[in-house]
Design an enzyme around this catalytic site. Structure first.
Site, short mmCIF file in Angstrom:
data_model
loop_
_atom_site.label_atom_id
_atom_site.label_comp_id
_atom_site.label_asym_id
_atom_site.label_seq_id
_atom_site.Cartn_x
_atom_site.Cartn_y
_atom_site.Cartn_z
N HIS B 7 63.36 8.25 45.01
CA HIS B 7 62.60 7.24 44.27
C HIS B 7 61.50 7.87 43.43
CE1 HIS B 7 60.19 7.35 48.12
NE2 HIS B 7 59.17 7.24 47.29
N GLU B 43 54.37 -2.89 48.75
CA GLU B 43 55.32 -2.23 47.86
C GLU B 43 56.58 -3.05 47.63
OE1 GLU B 43 56.01 1.29 50.46
OE2 GLU B 43 58.10 0.67 50.31
N GLN B 60 59.74 2.64 43.25
CA GLN B 60 58.88 2.11 44.31
C GLN B 60 57.55 1.72 43.67
OE1 GLN B 60 56.99 4.95 47.06
NE2 GLN B 60 57.80 3.74 48.76
N HIS B 84 53.94 9.53 42.51
CA HIS B 84 54.67 10.62 43.18
C HIS B 84 56.16 10.51 42.88
CE1 HIS B 84 55.14 7.36 46.21
NE2 HIS B 84 56.28 7.95 46.49
N GLU B 134 57.36 13.83 47.69
CA GLU B 134 57.72 13.26 48.99
C GLU B 134 59.14 13.68 49.35
OE1 GLU B 134 57.29 9.00 48.96
OE2 GLU B 134 58.35 8.74 50.87
#
Lengths: 146, 146
Positions: B7, B43, B60, B84, B134
Site C-alpha cells: 500500500h 483509516e 491507505q 509512507h 513499512e
C-alpha cells in the site's frame, strides 16, 4: 479507468547509491533505466510485482539532471522522499479529460512521453489532497524492443 | 522476501472528504475501514489491484485520532500527502531481522498489528533515503471473518 498502482516516484540525490540501497536491502533489481531530458531526470525503474490488469508496479527512482527541473526544485525544498504516485490506465487521454471535467487541474494539455515509452500526465497536488498524482498508459507490449 | 507494493499510506486532515475525493475522481471504493488506537489513526483502505504474489495493492488513507500521534505530528509539519510506502512479504519477522542486520533501523522490536489484522513494522526513513518504509504480512485469508 484506473486499474493499478503503476509506480511510486521517489526523488533522490544520487541515483546509483539509491539503486544500490534498494538492491542490497530488499533485493530489488533494476528493470530499466533512462534519461528524460524534458522532465530533467535520470531514472531507474525497479519492478516489484505484476498486477491483475496485465501491467506491473514499479518503484521509479529519480535523480534530477539539472537543479531547475521540477524534481531538482522539489529535492532542494523537501530532501529525498516520495515525489509522486502513479496510477495505470488503458487510456490516459480519456481519463485525464474526464478528471479535468470534474475540476481537477491536469498539468499537460496533451499526454507526454514518460518511462519506457508510456504516455503520461500529472494532476495538481493541491487538487489531490497534497499528492502529486500521475496517470500512465504503458507503451504497447514490444514497443520498447525497437 | 518482499513481493509486492502492499500500500501507499496517505495522511489527510479529513478522512471522509478524502475518501469522497478518491471515489468521485477515480471511482476507487472503500474496501475496509478501522481505527487503530495504538497508531492513533482512523483509516480507509481502497483496493486498487491484485498482485502476482496472491495479495493486493491498496491506498491507505490515514486521519489522526489525536494530535500527538505520529501521523498527527507529521501532518502538522508537512500537510497532506504521502506519509509512507509499504511492501508485502510472507514473513515480516524474518525480513525485518535480515534488514536490521544490514544496519537499517527497524522501529519495533517485534511486529505489531496493522490494517486488517496484518503484522507490520517500519524502517527508519533516514536509513531509507527519506522514505518511511513499512513491511507487511497480511493476515491469513479468512482471519478477518471472525
Amino acid at each position: 479507468m484506473l486499474t493499478r498502482i503503476d509506480h511510486i516516484g521517489i526523488a533522490c540525490f544520487d541515483l546509483d547509491r539509491t539503486v544500490e540501497f534498494y538492491r542490497a536491502t530488499y533485493g530489488f533489481e533494476v528493470f530499466h533505466t533512462e534519461v528524460n531530458e524534458e522532465q530533467g531526470v535520470r531514472e531507474a525503474m525497479l519492478k516489484i510485482n505484476e498486477t491483475s490488469d496485465g501491467g506491473a508496479s514499479y518503484l521509479q527512482l529519480l535523480e534530477p539532471t539539472r537543479e531547475d527541473s521540477a524534481v531538482g526544485k522539489w529535492l532542494a525544498k523537501n530532501g529525498e522522499g516520495v515525489h509522486h504516485i502513479a496510477f495505470g490506465t488503458a487510456d490516459v487521454t480519456a481519463d485525464s479529460e474526464a478528471i479535468r471535467d470534474k475540476g481537477v487541474r491536469v498539468l499537460y494539455d496533451q499526454p507526454r512521453t514518460g518511462s519506457m515509452g508510456s504516455q503520461i500526465t500529472f494532476l495538481h497536488p493541491k487538487d489531490c489532497h497534497g499528492v502529486l498524482t500521475e496517470l500512465v498508459t504503458s507503451a504497447p507490449t514490444g514497443a520498447n524492443d525497437h
